[in-house]
Scaffold this active site. Structure first.
Site, PDB file in Angstrom:
ATOM      1  N   HIS A   6      44.566  38.120  39.922  1.00  0.00           N
ATOM      2  CA  HIS A   6      45.581  39.108  40.305  1.00  0.00           C
ATOM      3  C   HIS A   6      46.630  38.569  41.262  1.00  0.00           C
ATOM      4  O   HIS A   6      47.580  39.260  41.581  1.00  0.00           O
ATOM      5  CB  HIS A   6      44.927  40.327  40.963  1.00  0.00           C
ATOM      6  CG  HIS A   6      44.509  40.074  42.379  1.00  0.00           C
ATOM      7  ND1 HIS A   6      43.354  39.416  42.683  1.00  0.00           N
ATOM      8  CD2 HIS A   6      45.111  40.353  43.560  1.00  0.00           C
ATOM      9  CE1 HIS A   6      43.233  39.328  44.008  1.00  0.00           C
ATOM     10  NE2 HIS A   6      44.293  39.875  44.564  1.00  0.00           N
TER      11      HIS A   6
HETATM   12  C1  UD1 Z   1      47.392  43.632  46.800  1.00  0.00           C
HETATM   13  C2  UD1 Z   1      47.579  42.713  47.994  1.00  0.00           C
HETATM   14  C3  UD1 Z   1      46.702  41.493  47.826  1.00  0.00           C
HETATM   15  C4  UD1 Z   1      45.259  41.868  47.566  1.00  0.00           C
HETATM   16  C5  UD1 Z   1      45.172  42.862  46.423  1.00  0.00           C
HETATM   17  C6  UD1 Z   1      43.754  43.360  46.293  1.00  0.00           C
HETATM   18  C7  UD1 Z   1      49.833  42.767  48.985  1.00  0.00           C
HETATM   19  C8  UD1 Z   1      51.115  42.052  49.127  1.00  0.00           C
HETATM   20  N1  UD1 Z   1      48.958  42.252  48.084  1.00  0.00           N
HETATM   21  O1  UD1 Z   1      47.823  42.921  45.644  1.00  0.00           O
HETATM   22  O2  UD1 Z   1      46.758  40.709  49.012  1.00  0.00           O
HETATM   23  O3  UD1 Z   1      44.539  40.706  47.248  1.00  0.00           O
HETATM   24  O4  UD1 Z   1      46.023  43.985  46.685  1.00  0.00           O
HETATM   25  O5  UD1 Z   1      43.496  43.839  45.015  1.00  0.00           O
HETATM   26  O6  UD1 Z   1      49.607  43.746  49.647  1.00  0.00           O
HETATM   27  N2  UD1 Z   1      48.784  48.683  40.168  1.00  0.00           N
HETATM   28  C9  UD1 Z   1      48.350  49.725  39.381  1.00  0.00           C
HETATM   29  N3  UD1 Z   1      47.454  50.602  39.919  1.00  0.00           N
HETATM   30  C10 UD1 Z   1      46.960  50.517  41.168  1.00  0.00           C
HETATM   31  C11 UD1 Z   1      47.418  49.457  41.963  1.00  0.00           C
HETATM   32  C12 UD1 Z   1      48.318  48.540  41.450  1.00  0.00           C
HETATM   33  O7  UD1 Z   1      48.756  49.860  38.243  1.00  0.00           O
HETATM   34  O8  UD1 Z   1      46.134  51.357  41.574  1.00  0.00           O
HETATM   35  C13 UD1 Z   1      49.723  47.708  39.583  1.00  0.00           C
HETATM   36  C14 UD1 Z   1      51.191  48.075  39.749  1.00  0.00           C
HETATM   37  O9  UD1 Z   1      51.874  47.655  38.629  1.00  0.00           O
HETATM   38  C15 UD1 Z   1      51.605  47.216  40.938  1.00  0.00           C
HETATM   39  C16 UD1 Z   1      50.755  45.973  40.757  1.00  0.00           C
HETATM   40  O10 UD1 Z   1      49.525  46.439  40.226  1.00  0.00           O
HETATM   41  O11 UD1 Z   1      52.982  46.928  40.958  1.00  0.00           O
HETATM   42  C17 UD1 Z   1      50.491  45.217  42.036  1.00  0.00           C
HETATM   43  O12 UD1 Z   1      49.922  46.082  43.024  1.00  0.00           O
HETATM   44  P1  UD1 Z   1      50.164  45.773  44.577  1.00  0.00           P
HETATM   45  O13 UD1 Z   1      49.358  46.706  45.395  1.00  0.00           O
HETATM   46  O14 UD1 Z   1      51.612  45.654  44.901  1.00  0.00           O
HETATM   47  O15 UD1 Z   1      49.610  44.302  44.748  1.00  0.00           O
HETATM   48  P2  UD1 Z   1      48.198  43.701  44.327  1.00  0.00           P
HETATM   49  O16 UD1 Z   1      48.416  42.650  43.313  1.00  0.00           O
HETATM   50  O17 UD1 Z   1      47.242  44.791  44.039  1.00  0.00           O
HETATM   51  N1  UDP Z   2      36.024  43.992  43.063  1.00  0.00           N
HETATM   52  C1  UDP Z   2      35.463  45.139  42.513  1.00  0.00           C
HETATM   53  N2  UDP Z   2      35.730  45.414  41.197  1.00  0.00           N
HETATM   54  C2  UDP Z   2      36.499  44.617  40.417  1.00  0.00           C
HETATM   55  C3  UDP Z   2      37.052  43.451  40.996  1.00  0.00           C
HETATM   56  C4  UDP Z   2      36.814  43.165  42.328  1.00  0.00           C
HETATM   57  O1  UDP Z   2      34.747  45.882  43.182  1.00  0.00           O
HETATM   58  O2  UDP Z   2      36.691  44.935  39.235  1.00  0.00           O
HETATM   59  C5  UDP Z   2      35.753  43.697  44.477  1.00  0.00           C
HETATM   60  C6  UDP Z   2      35.205  42.317  44.745  1.00  0.00           C
HETATM   61  O3  UDP Z   2      33.809  42.323  44.573  1.00  0.00           O
HETATM   62  C7  UDP Z   2      35.638  42.081  46.173  1.00  0.00           C
HETATM   63  C8  UDP Z   2      36.967  42.781  46.242  1.00  0.00           C
HETATM   64  O4  UDP Z   2      36.988  43.706  45.168  1.00  0.00           O
HETATM   65  O5  UDP Z   2      34.766  42.709  47.091  1.00  0.00           O
HETATM   66  C9  UDP Z   2      38.060  41.776  46.098  1.00  0.00           C
HETATM   67  O6  UDP Z   2      39.244  42.419  45.855  1.00  0.00           O
HETATM   68  P1  UDP Z   2      40.494  41.683  45.236  1.00  0.00           P
HETATM   69  O7  UDP Z   2      40.081  40.487  44.482  1.00  0.00           O
HETATM   70  O8  UDP Z   2      41.259  42.721  44.537  1.00  0.00           O
HETATM   71  O9  UDP Z   2      41.312  41.284  46.548  1.00  0.00           O
HETATM   72  P2  UDP Z   2      41.272  40.044  47.547  1.00  0.00           P
HETATM   73  O10 UDP Z   2      39.892  39.875  48.046  1.00  0.00           O
HETATM   74  O11 UDP Z   2      41.790  38.857  46.807  1.00  0.00           O
HETATM   75  O12 UDP Z   2      42.235  40.440  48.609  1.00  0.00           O
END
Ligand code: UD1
Ligand code: UDP
Length: 360
Positions: free
Chosen positions: A206
């Site tokens: 992601h």
């Molecule tokens: C965010 C964090 C990242 C973290 C991740 C955990 C920032 C800059 N990034 O990244 O550090 O590792 O969360 O998962 O804050 N979207 C959906 N539904 C949701 C959420 C997101 O469809 O419930 C889609 C949208 O298209 C959105 C994209 O995912 O634009 C990215 O979501 P966003 O929260 O901006 O960043 P993450 O990649 O989730």
């Molecule tokens: N995770 C989860 N379900 C999923 C994918 C990840 O519960 O389908 C959990 C994972 O076990 C970990 C956390 O989400 O505890 C990590 O989140 P993510 O990778 O989105 O973010 P990051 O840690 O990179 O910020």
């Protein structure tokens, strides 16, 4: 003592679950959910499954560019702070929700407590690196998961308020793995996916750096997954879903099983049963390490350098060849795995005690 906690993204719900439990008997905590993650399998599932208290505020900010998303959070968190008048604002990790919470509080002279302080990738292009550096520099309490984090802060001249508490994610893994393994659904999780323990790889993708390469970058990664000896199960983050599905369709890959994001208990079980984990996630690298499952991190660097010792975690560049080579040839040294750098599994209690004990 009143603490206003700002959370908004999946990993923050997981971290907050163990900390909120420790805060509850000691002080008043008001939860603010920014709404950064909003799909039910990215948000609600964690509140239900992990028993996290219902947020008093859901700011409903949703997705957007960094400026729009962070700016809207900043305005709305400021309103919540003015309403609640907390003694402390508590924030986790390195997301846009983290920075917005810290900035809103700091400007109102509310002291900030940062859990997972001091992590550095030394890659300033990462939005997370920007968020965590800025948050650390305006925090009063900096709770470090590792000693490396403590020394990273010292190098930036931050020493006051810094404590090595251990990693709250170790607390959550220890606590919830037991529950997951005892759950009645355990066997069904593998059966429903048609997999057997130690007969599949687990992958997640992601990170912005991964997806900004577009479909070609994803095809390069999947071309490696396609050549692995076991199936690759990929709970897909919504950011990556369309790209991943297009890549599979375009290249006709057969060895990759995309599934919806799963709850935390299911994720712990999937991690435990995997031959290896392949991921660009921060949290999953450590969960693999805690579960003694080797990990290939699909990034040029990691903040969790302790996991690299003994090759339990190896970095792979986003090329087909490097991912394949690292996954197939690197084997960890069983004698070298040591969770001690991440604390003793009681980081949350330590943090709650520091925050809720009035200064004499
Ligand atoms: C965010 C964090 C990242 C973290 C991740 C955990 C920032 C800059 N990034 O990244 O550090 O590792 O969360 O998962 O804050 N979207 C959906 N539904 C949701 C959420 C997101 O469809 O419930 C889609 C949208 O298209 C959105 C994209 O995912 O634009 C990215 O979501 P966003 O929260 O901006 O960043 P993450 O990649 O989730
Ligand atoms: N995770 C989860 N379900 C999923 C994918 C990840 O519960 O389908 C959990 C994972 O076990 C970990 C956390 O989400 O505890 C990590 O989140 P993510 O990778 O989105 O973010 P990051 O840690 O990179 O910020």
């Amino acid at each position: 003592m009143k603490i206003l906690t700002v959370i908004g993204a999946r990993p923050q719900f997981i971290k907050a679950s163990v900390v909120s439990e420790e805060l509850a008997p000691l002080c008043e905590e008001v939860l603010v959910h920014t709404g950064q993650h909003y799909d039910s399998n990215m948000s609600e599932v964690f509140f239900e499954e992990l028993g996290i208290p219902h947020p008093k505020y859901n700011l409903g900010v949703g997705s957007g560019s960094h400026g729009h998303q962070t700016g809207e959070m900043l305005m709305k968190i400021e309103d919540a702070i003015l309403q609640e008048k907390p003694d402390i604002l508590l924030t986790y990790g390195d997301t846009n929700s983290t920075l917005a919470g810290a900035l809103a509080a700091s400007k109102l002279h509310i002291p900030v407590a940062h859990i997972e302080a001091g992590l550095r990738s030394h890659n300033m292009r990462m939005p997370e690196e920007q968020n965590r550096i800025l948050t650390d520099h305006i925090s009063t309490w900096l709770f470090c998961p590792t000693q490396t984090a403590v020394s990273n802060l010292a190098k930036e001249g931050i020493e006051a308020g810094v404590s090595f508490t251990g990693d709250v994610m170790l607390d959550s893994v220890l606590h919830f793995t037991q529950i997951a393994k005892a759950s009645a659904e355990k066997v069904a999780i593998y059966e429903n996916l048609g997999i057997t323990p130690k007969g599949y790889y687990l992958a997640t993708l992601h990170r912005a750096e991964t997806t900004e390469g577009g479909i070609d970058a994803v095809i390069r990664i999947f071309a490696a997954f396609e050549q692995l000896p076991y199936r690759v199960v990929l709970p897909i983050h919504p950011r990556t879903r369309a790209l991943a599905e297009d890549a599979i369709k375009h290249a006709g890959f057969k060895n990759i099983q995309i599934i919806d994001p799963v709850g935390y208990l299911e994720m712990l079980l999937l991690t435990d049963g995997a031959v290896k984990v392949l991921t660009d996630s921060g949290g999953l690298q450590k969960e693999a390490y805690f579960a003694a499952v080797p990990c290939v991190t699909l990034r040029g660097e990691t903040e969790w350098v302790e996991t690299l010792v003994g090759d339990w975690n190896v970095l792979a560049s986003l090329t087909t060849e490097d991912i394949l080579e690292k996954t197939l040839t690197v084997m960890p040294d069983p004698a070298s795995r040591d969770a001690a750098p991440f604390g003793d599994g009681h980081a949350s209690a330590r943090i709650a005690e520091i925050l809720c004990t009035p200064k004499r």
